[in-house]
Design a protein around this motif. Structure first.
Motif, mmCIF file in Angstrom:
data_model
loop_
_atom_site.group_PDB
_atom_site.id
_atom_site.type_symbol
_atom_site.label_atom_id
_atom_site.label_comp_id
_atom_site.label_asym_id
_atom_site.label_seq_id
_atom_site.Cartn_x
_atom_site.Cartn_y
_atom_site.Cartn_z
ATOM 1 N N THR A 69 0.862 -1.084 0.180
ATOM 2 C CA THR A 69 0.099 -0.156 -0.002
ATOM 3 C C THR A 69 0.890 1.439 -0.122
ATOM 4 O O THR A 69 2.057 1.121 0.370
ATOM 5 C CB THR A 69 -0.753 0.006 1.260
ATOM 6 N N GLY A 101 -9.119 0.788 9.560
ATOM 7 C CA GLY A 101 -8.320 -0.148 9.076
ATOM 8 C C GLY A 101 -6.926 -0.089 8.651
ATOM 9 O O GLY A 101 -6.442 0.487 7.623
ATOM 10 N N ASP A 129 -10.180 -1.556 13.501
ATOM 11 C CA ASP A 129 -9.910 -2.410 12.521
ATOM 12 C C ASP A 129 -10.504 -3.859 12.634
ATOM 13 O O ASP A 129 -10.658 -4.349 13.796
ATOM 14 C CB ASP A 129 -8.368 -2.838 12.479
HETATM 15 C C1 LIG Z 1 -5.664 -3.017 2.454
HETATM 16 S S1 LIG Z 1 -5.416 -2.834 4.134
HETATM 17 C C2 LIG Z 1 -4.889 -1.372 4.223
HETATM 18 C C3 LIG Z 1 -4.181 -1.073 5.391
HETATM 19 C C4 LIG Z 1 -3.587 0.363 5.794
HETATM 20 N N1 LIG Z 1 -4.714 1.379 5.872
HETATM 21 C C5 LIG Z 1 -2.416 0.462 4.739
HETATM 22 O O1 LIG Z 1 -3.039 1.357 3.942
HETATM 23 O O2 LIG Z 1 -1.664 0.141 4.504
HETATM 24 C C6 LIG Z 1 -7.151 -2.767 4.557
HETATM 25 C C7 LIG Z 1 -7.334 -2.810 6.258
HETATM 26 O O3 LIG Z 1 -8.539 -2.424 6.242
HETATM 27 C C8 LIG Z 1 -9.232 -3.325 7.396
HETATM 28 N N2 LIG Z 1 -10.649 -3.321 7.404
HETATM 29 C C9 LIG Z 1 -11.163 -3.823 6.203
HETATM 30 N N3 LIG Z 1 -12.600 -3.779 6.363
HETATM 31 C C10 LIG Z 1 -12.756 -3.107 7.557
HETATM 32 C C11 LIG Z 1 -14.122 -2.289 8.198
HETATM 33 N N4 LIG Z 1 -15.111 -2.716 7.679
HETATM 34 N N5 LIG Z 1 -13.805 -1.826 9.077
HETATM 35 C C12 LIG Z 1 -12.299 -1.510 9.747
HETATM 36 N N6 LIG Z 1 -11.415 -2.108 8.811
HETATM 37 C C13 LIG Z 1 -11.559 -2.720 8.135
HETATM 38 C C14 LIG Z 1 -8.467 -4.369 7.259
HETATM 39 O O4 LIG Z 1 -8.391 -5.353 8.209
HETATM 40 C C15 LIG Z 1 -6.990 -4.072 6.771
HETATM 41 O O5 LIG Z 1 -6.371 -3.569 8.124
#
Ligand SMILES: C[S@@+](CC[C@H](N)C(=O)[O-])C[C@H]1O[C@@H](n2cnc3c(N)ncnc32)[C@H](O)[C@@H]1O
Length: 397
Positions: A69, A101, A129
Motif C-alpha cells: 500500500t 483499517g 480495524d
Molecule cells: C488493504 S488494508 C490497508 C491497510 C492500511 N490502511 C494501509 O494503507 O496500509 C485494509 C485494512 O482495512 C481493514 N478493514 C477492512 N474492512 C474493514 C472495516 N469494515 N472496518 C475496519 N477495518 C476494516 C483490514 O483489516 C485492513 O487492516
C-alpha cells in the motif's frame, strides 16, 4: 493482470488452510440452498473468524505478503496525511485522529511521529480495524517505532460511542468492503439485470446468474440514470450494498471535522463506462494482480475499485459535505510532498535514489498517482483543505 493459472503455488499448509475456509463457505452455500450472494462470499473469504484473509495470519501487506500500500511504500505518505491532519486539528483547536483499517500500523506510526515533531499530537489516536490479527501487528509496529506515543493509541471494536472532533482516515479500506456483482443480460431493448451469485462446483466455486433483487436492481437503474444511458447487454460490474451503512456508522461520532478516504477508484461516470465492461474486481496474491476471486480463498486479497460518487453520496446521506476530491499525486503535492522529500534527502543523502523511487510510485500517473484518489467529507468544518488546493476534481463526481 496475471493469468490465474500462472500464480505461484501455495505451500501445503497454506492449501490446507484454504481448504478449511472453502469447506466453511461450501457449508454456507449448502445451507442457503445452493447459492450465496457474491458479497457474502467476499465477506467470508476476507473476514471469516480465524480463516478469512484479513482474520488469519498471512503476511498480507509488504514485500513478504501479497500487495503493497502507499503507507507501506514510503513514510512520506504518512507525513503528507499527517500534515493534512495537523492543519485540521489546528483549526479545531485539537482533537482526535481515528484511523480505519490500519493494516500493519505503518501509517499510524508515521503519522504519530510527524505530529509529535510538529507539536500537534492528537489528544487520542484511535484505531478501528476488523482484523484482530492485524490489530496485534499494529500494536507491535507502534511499540517498536514510536514507543513513547503508544499509550496515546486506543484500539476500538466499534466506532467511538462518544462524540469526537478531528480527522478520520481510511487509506485503502473502502476497496476491501464487500461488493455485489451484477451483469446486464438479454438482448438490446430487452435487457434484464442479473446478480452474480456464488455456487459450489466439484473442485471450487463458480459464479451463477440469478434475477437481481429489488435493491440491486434499483442501484443499477440509478447508475443508468446517472449515465443517462442504459448499460449494454454483457456489461458486468459491481457495487457496494453496505457502503451507506458503513459510512454512516463510522462518521456518526464525528461532531466536527473531516473524513479522508484514499483508494483506487473513479467517479461514477468513468467507473461504469463501457471500457470497463468487465468490472474492476481485483485480487492480489504474492504481488500478482488477477481477477479470479475463487483462487485459493483465504490466501489472497479481494477488492474492487471505489465508486467515489457513491462514497460522496453516502457521506451526504450521513450529513457530511463534500470537502475535496483529487488525485493522490495532487493531494500529496498539496500537502508538501516535494518539501518533505527535500528534507529527507538532506537528512539521509544515501537514501536519495530510494526516496526518489518512492515518490515516483506514489505520484506517477502510471503508478498510484492518478489511479488513486482522495475524497474528503466534512461535518461542521468549512475551511479549505491544503491537500485539495492544487487540483479540484469535485465536479467530476
Ligand atoms: C488493504 S488494508 C490497508 C491497510 C492500511 N490502511 C494501509 O494503507 O496500509 C485494509 C485494512 O482495512 C481493514 N478493514 C477492512 N474492512 C474493514 C472495516 N469494515 N472496518 C475496519 N477495518 C476494516 C483490514 O483489516 C485492513 O487492516
Amino acid at each position: 493482470m496475471t493469468d490465474p493459472r500462472a500464480l505461484p503455488a501455495p505451500s501445503p499448509e497454506a492449501l490446507a488452510h484454504s481448504a478449511r475456509l472453502a469447506a466453511l463457505i461450501r457449508a454456507q452455500i449448502d445451507a442457503a440452498g445452493g447459492q450465496i450472494p457474491f458479497e457474502r462470499y467476499m465477506e467470508l473469504a476476507l473476514y471469516a473468524p480465524g480463516l478469512g484473509y484479513y482474520s488469519a495470519g498471512a503476511a498480507k501487506l509488504g514485500a513478504a505478503g501479497d500487495f503493497i500500500t502507499a503507507a507501506e511504500i514510503s513514510s512520506l505518505y504518512a507525513q503528507c496525511l499527517a500534515a493534512q491532519c495537523r492543519e485540521t486539528l489546528t483549526v479545531l483547536g485539537g482533537g482526535s485522529v481515528l484511523e480505519l483499517g490500519a493494516g500493519s500500523g505503518a501509517l499510524a506510526a508515521g503519522m504519530l511521529s510527524f505530529l509529535e515533531r510538529a507539536g500537534c499530537l492528537p489528544d487520542r489516536y484511535l484505531i478501528l480495524d476488523r482484523s484482530a490479527e492485524l490489530r496485534e501487528r499494529q500494536r507491535e509496529t507502534i511499540e517498536r517505532r514510536v514507543p513513547a506515543l503508544a499509550e496515546r493509541v486506543t484500539w476500538l471494536d466499534r466506532p467511538p460511542q462518544e462524540p469526537i472532533r478531528g480527522v478520520i482516515v481510511a487509506s485503502e479500506v473502502v476497496d476491501a468492503l464487500p461488493v455485489a456483482l451484477f451483469r446486464i443480460a438479454g438482448a438490446s431493448g430487452d435487457e434484464r439485470i442479473e446478480a452474480l451469485a456464488v455456487t459450489s462446483t466439484a473442485s471450487n466455486f463458480a459464479l451463477v446468474p440469478r434475477i437481481a433483487d429489488a435493491g440491486l436492481a434499483a442501484v443499477v437503474r440509478g447508475i443508468e440514470d446517472d449515465l443517462a444511458a442504459p448499460l449494454p447487454p454483457g456489461f458486468r460490474s459491481e457495487c457496494r450494498p453496505a457502503l451507506d451503512a458503513w459510512v454512516a456508522s463510522v462518521t456518526e461520532p464525528l461532531e466536527r471535522g473531516v473524513l479522508l478516504c484514499v483508494d483506487y477508484g473513479l467517479p461514477r461516470r468513468e467507473y461504469y463506462a463501457t471500457e470497463r465492461s468487465g468490472g474492476t474486481l481485483l485480487c492480489h496474491y504474492r504481488h500478482r494482480a488477477h481477477a479470479d476471486p475463487f483462487h485459493a480463498p483465504g490466501l489472497q486479497d479481494i477488492g474492487a475499485w471505489v465508486d467515489f460518487t457513491a462514497l460522496a453520496r453516502a457521506g451526504a446521506a450521513a450529513g457530511l459535505g463534500l470537502a475535496g476530491f483529487t488525485t493522490q499525486a495532487h493531494f500529496l503535492l498539496g500537502c508538501g510532498l516535494e518539501r518533505r522529500f527535500a528534507v529527507e534527502i538532506g537528512l539521509e543523502p544515501a537514501r536519495t535514489a530510494e526516496l526518489s523511487r518512492e515518490v515516483q510510485l506514489l505520484t506517477l500517473p502510471g503508478e498510484m498517482g492518478e489511479r488513486f484518489r482522495v475524497l474528503a467529507l466534512a461535518r461542521d468544518y468549512d475551511r479549505p483543505l491544503t491537500g485539495f488546493a492544487l487540483r479540484d476534481l469535485t465536479r467530476t463526481l
